[in-house]
Design a protein around this motif. Sequence first.
Motif, PDB file in Angstrom:
ATOM      1  N   VAL A   9      21.856 -64.397  25.551  1.00  0.00           N
ATOM      2  CA  VAL A   9      21.355 -63.772  24.311  1.00  0.00           C
ATOM      3  C   VAL A   9      19.834 -63.673  24.376  1.00  0.00           C
ATOM      4  O   VAL A   9      19.232 -62.646  24.040  1.00  0.00           O
ATOM      5  N   GLU A  10      19.202 -64.739  24.847  1.00  0.00           N
ATOM      6  CA  GLU A  10      17.730 -64.752  24.940  1.00  0.00           C
ATOM      7  C   GLU A  10      17.221 -63.703  25.934  1.00  0.00           C
ATOM      8  O   GLU A  10      16.234 -63.029  25.682  1.00  0.00           O
ATOM      9  N   ILE A  25      23.692 -68.886  25.009  1.00  0.00           N
ATOM     10  CA  ILE A  25      22.371 -68.807  24.359  1.00  0.00           C
ATOM     11  C   ILE A  25      21.362 -68.163  25.320  1.00  0.00           C
ATOM     12  O   ILE A  25      20.571 -67.306  24.921  1.00  0.00           O
ATOM     13  N   GLN A  78      18.938 -60.966  27.180  1.00  0.00           N
ATOM     14  CA  GLN A  78      19.284 -59.583  26.851  1.00  0.00           C
ATOM     15  C   GLN A  78      18.478 -59.054  25.672  1.00  0.00           C
ATOM     16  O   GLN A  78      18.122 -57.888  25.627  1.00  0.00           O
TER      17      GLN A  78
END
Lengths: 404, 302
Positions: free
Chosen positions: A226-227, A223, A229
């Motif tokens: 993802v945050e 997570i 990038q």
Amino acid sequence: MRQLIALWRKETLALWRDHHGLAALFLMPVIFILVMTMALHDAFMPGASIDVDYGIVDLDGSVHAQRLAAQLDGNSSFRRQSAGDDLAAGREAIRDGRLALVLVVPAGFGERLLLPSGSDGKPTAALTVMLDPALNPALRLAFQSQIAAALGRLRADELTQRAAAQFGLSFAPGLQARDWPEEIVSIAVQNTRDVRPPSSVQQNVPAWLVFAMFFVVIPVASIFIVERQGGTLQRLSSMGLSPAYLLAGKLLPFFVVNQLQALVMVLVGMKVVPLLGGEALIMPAGRGLFWWWVVAAAVSLGAVAWALLVASLARTIQQATIVGGIGNILMGALGGVMVPRFMMPATMQQLAEWSPMAWGLESFHQIMLRQGGLSEILPGLAKLLTFALLALALAVWFNHRKTQ
Amino acid sequence: MLTVDALSHTYPGSSAPALNELSLSIPDGEVYGLLGPNGAGKTTLISAIAGVLSPERGEIRLDGQPLAEVRRRDRRAIALVPQDHAFYPMLTVRENLRFFAGILDLDGAGQAARIDECLAFACLVQVADQRAEHLSGGLRRRLNLAIGLLGRPRLLLLDEPTVGVDPQSRHFLLESIAALPAAGTSVVYTSHYMEEVQAICRQLAILDQGRVLLAGSLDSLLRNQETVLEVAGGALPPLLCERHGLQPGEDNSYRLSQAGTASLAALLADLAAAGIALEGLQHGQRNLEQVFISLTRRSLRD
């Protein structure tokens, strides 16, 4: 508060939809606990039979040779099978894997039982043990020790009988056939009330629980990356979300996940393992249970902080999975999760001191096996909390450096 | 009015500054364009205005107040829409909006109403319960924009908001963005697509290598005193060039300064008499690409 609720809700939804992450957190440790508890069931039971077959090739045929065999039958932890009548048959039984050990009783064994080798000018043939080269050296030594003990008892009996006959003493009938009592008894020191030794389940449940808790590294890192990038961290920062809130938003959900893991693993140990024929996990009661939870909480803090550090260092989810996964396996191997620390050589036990998993596992054992309190678990707690703070500080520093 | 004063910043490990004494004034109530090639400093400038990057030197003020002060009083005043899809792919469109609304501290009833407004504005109502990871590129860009509008910002910072979208979605996004100033949201719009900036920005600045090359109204930047002719069939006779004051350019093009109607008519008549075909004639206006090339001798897309 609305911000924290939004963060917790988001982490929960994200984890709930990450089926691989959930499997790593819950399914993997349950399987490990069940498999390893059953596989190591006998390894933790003193006096349990050893699953190794041996045979005796009696080239002497004397009553003494038969009594030696009877001694071994009565006291040996090994299982006796037929080995044939000669050396060739014994060798063949080892080669085809039917037997791991064959004791060869040489001709003249009974006659020369009390004659030291060469004391009458004639050599005495030694008892010989033929063995499977793949046999664990510890088991080989154990078998030799049992033969030596049986031989000692046989000689003592023989001496007693001859002395009695020489001095005209009466001898109780049936003495030759009697069993010697077990002269060394192992007792595991647990506490004043309960002297039961630790069972396989009491080693495996806390061990795999600690291991599983550290596997929050996979979902946390997924997570977080993802945050980072996708620019979501940048967006959250522009919305005025402080790093402390961001951190708290991740710490609490995964802390709760760790506590759920603890509950599931304990229930598996208490309820499922007995269904499969294993011993039920015994949890401490009262204050002991509270200290057990304190250890679980400290392990959780260490695990989530470690996860955040890995997430901050890794550039991609693949990197985080590899670094986090391998890191966990190394910590587990060193820390006594896969192989209990007491089975390790001294050097490895010293190395284990550096594994955060060992700090958690040792603290669990202090409570579960020795009924320890705060003073006993304090060193482990202190190390875990220091590790958590250091990892968090490094994670914050790396993130700050990446955003500038 | 947003004023940027002598902003400088160099990223660690980089020898060239990302922002180099950059100064700029951005008026309210407009879509203000920041145009420049990749690496010009657009994203760095946007990040500094959004407060996610602390520049080494310089100052940014909104209506005369330092940005930190503005943000402290109202942290919804400035919103950033990053270049990437800055949301959670595993959450649905509505869950994403609810999450960011929570971060902006929008309260219960107001939150639900604002989410519905943003869904409607970005035409995302039909896909509100779809996970973001299943949306097309264009719908993802709309969600990115909708999140930026949740807090009704005074200033919206859009960093390359149309990268990788189909023409239909691009058209929709540009129309939506152009309508924002009327609703009270000023926009700073960065792009390296000159057509987009030309379509929706009345004021703009051209950036390159961390500096402002040129800033002003679109009309003034595109106005051109030069006439450019492109002729077919090789070079013009030197005598003709001398008579009309033509300066040779690239690829059979010729430039003519301060050409009036009479002199242009005479030139065209001479060309016709000499049998020279005209391939192109540009008078009084140029496009942003030409402006950039005239300033840097490089293309915007380099």
